[in-house]
Design an enzyme around this catalytic site. Structure first.
Site, PDB file in Angstrom:
ATOM      1  N   LYS A  49       0.960  -1.481  -0.219  1.00 15.43           N
ATOM      2  CA  LYS A  49      -0.150  -0.330  -0.062  1.00 15.43           C
ATOM      3  C   LYS A  49       1.274   1.051  -0.160  1.00 15.43           C
ATOM      4  O   LYS A  49       0.469   2.564  -0.885  1.00 15.43           O
ATOM      5  CB  LYS A  49      -0.739  -0.195   1.374  1.00 15.43           C
ATOM      6  CG  LYS A  49      -2.337  -1.317   1.053  1.00 15.43           C
ATOM      7  CD  LYS A  49      -3.031  -1.204   2.412  1.00 15.43           C
ATOM      8  CE  LYS A  49      -3.536  -3.186   1.919  1.00 15.43           C
ATOM      9  NZ  LYS A  49      -4.554  -3.081   3.473  1.00 15.43           N
ATOM     10  N   GLN A  93      -4.587  -1.166   9.535  1.00 11.34           N
ATOM     11  CA  GLN A  93      -4.700  -2.860   8.839  1.00 11.34           C
ATOM     12  C   GLN A  93      -5.274  -3.458  10.238  1.00 11.34           C
ATOM     13  O   GLN A  93      -4.615  -3.751  11.378  1.00 11.34           O
ATOM     14  CB  GLN A  93      -3.251  -3.224   8.900  1.00 11.34           C
ATOM     15  CG  GLN A  93      -2.186  -4.583   8.140  1.00 11.34           C
ATOM     16  CD  GLN A  93      -3.091  -4.541   7.101  1.00 11.34           C
ATOM     17  OE1 GLN A  93      -3.072  -3.714   5.824  1.00 11.34           O
ATOM     18  NE2 GLN A  93      -3.812  -5.638   6.498  1.00 11.34           N
ATOM     19  N   ASP A 116     -11.016   3.261   4.422  1.00  6.43           N
ATOM     20  CA  ASP A 116     -11.300   1.593   4.471  1.00  6.43           C
ATOM     21  C   ASP A 116     -12.508   1.268   4.532  1.00  6.43           C
ATOM     22  O   ASP A 116     -13.391  -0.081   3.270  1.00  6.43           O
ATOM     23  CB  ASP A 116     -10.910   0.913   5.185  1.00  6.43           C
ATOM     24  CG  ASP A 116      -9.878  -0.058   4.705  1.00  6.43           C
ATOM     25  OD1 ASP A 116      -9.509  -0.942   3.901  1.00  6.43           O
ATOM     26  OD2 ASP A 116      -9.073  -0.867   5.813  1.00  6.43           O
TER      27      ASP A 116
END
Ligand code: NDP
Length: 279
Positions: A49, A93, A116
């Site tokens: 990422k 994460q 997200d």
């Protein structure tokens, strides 16, 4: 023989578009990924990422915290990022170590920076048919369908899997795109029959090769979200590719299908979040 939907190429195009749009901004969109602990797979995802965000010209940063970090300590980090005007996107994460309540962490992220799309406010917006920041993998699936010229409107779409990360948001997006949506899961009776009814079949279950060619309607579109490690170490999807490709009209490979779209959509979400916040 089904035609292949090339997620790698479609994701590359999206990344190039993001880079081109970012180049015209008067600021660098800021993305911060927070990694707690040293889970090997998570570390690889986070590195990918970071690289992808840097490559499109973002100000990308990874905050690595020890596995023993407490929930209040992590909440304090998020509070700092919420208040940092240079930060447009925050991604924590998952999975988090078991002593940290994932839900509390997700709720603490400013919904306007929740790239997200997991914050309850963003989940509600999607459920109400007014999507804001949408989870990356389901959004990637919708973009794949669009790029492959497959219109969900009026189609029978079946989603295998009902997780908050993939199945549920994907079903909401398909419904918003006017598909007739069925959500199947581990308690579904006669899964094969449900699959056979689908014009568009999306598998997100995490069971290698579950969907057989005999479960597929001739000419159907098959999107395989699954990423599973086969005993020989290779990556395989939830669809038995060899039998499915002989029946389907179009199909995504694993790897090289949905996977590359997820990071590309994260970059696009960061750009959207930056534009919405900074005007
Ligand atoms: P979860 O384990 O959270 O959810 C799996 C879902 O599949 C559940 O709803 C479960 O049903 C259902 N299920 C499990 N077994 C069966 C079965 N035998 N028949 C029917 N339904 C079944 O997984 P995720 O949604 O997080 O991920 C799914 C897959 O997608 C995984 O392989 C994962 O690695 C991959 N993935 C890929 C991404 C990408 O970027 N390409 C991103 C995220 C995930 P129930 O609810 O009843 O338990």
């Amino acid at each position: 023989m089904a035609r292949l939907i090339d997620g790698k190429a479609i994701a590359a195009t999206l990344r190039a578009e993001v880079a081109a749009r970012a180049a015209h901004l008067s600021y660098r969109p800021g993305l911060v990924v927070v990694l707690v602990g040293e889970d090997a797979a998570s570390s690889v995802y986070v590195r990918n990422k970071d690289r992808a965000a840097t490559a499109v010209g973002f100000d990308s940063r990874t905050i690595k915290l020890a596995a023993a970090t407490s929930e209040p300590e992590l909440l304090a980090v998020i509070e700092g990022l919420n208040n940092d005007q240079e930060v447009d996107g925050i991604l924590v994460q998952l999975p988090l170590p078991p002593h940290i309540a994932t839900e509390a962490i997700i709720r603490a992220i400013d919904p306007a920076k929740d790239v997200d799309g997991f914050h309850p406010e963003n989940v509600a917006a999607l459920a109400l048919g007014k999507p804001r920041l949408v989870p990356c993998t389901p959004r990637g699936v919708m973009l794949l369908l669009g790029a492959a010229g497959i219109d969900p409107r009026g189609a029978r779409a079946t989603v295998l899997g009902r997780s908050n990360i993939v199945g549920r948001p994907l079903a909401a997006l398909l419904l918003a795109a006017d598909a007739t949506v069925t959500i199947a899961h581990s308690r579904t009776r006669d899964l094969a029959a449900e699959c056979r009814r689908a014009d568009i079949l999306i598998a997100a279950v995490g069971r290698p090769g579950l969907v057989q060619g005999s479960w597929i309607a001739p000419g159907a579109t098959i999107i395989d979200v699954g990423i599973n490690r086969a005993p020989d170490g290779t990556l395989v999807g939830d669809v038995d590719f060899a039998s499915a490709i002989t029946v389907a009209g179009a199909i995504t490979p694993v790897p090289g299908g949905v996977g590359p779209m997820t990071i590309a959509c994260l970059l696009d979400n960061t750009l959207l979040a930056a534009a919405a916040r900074r005007g």
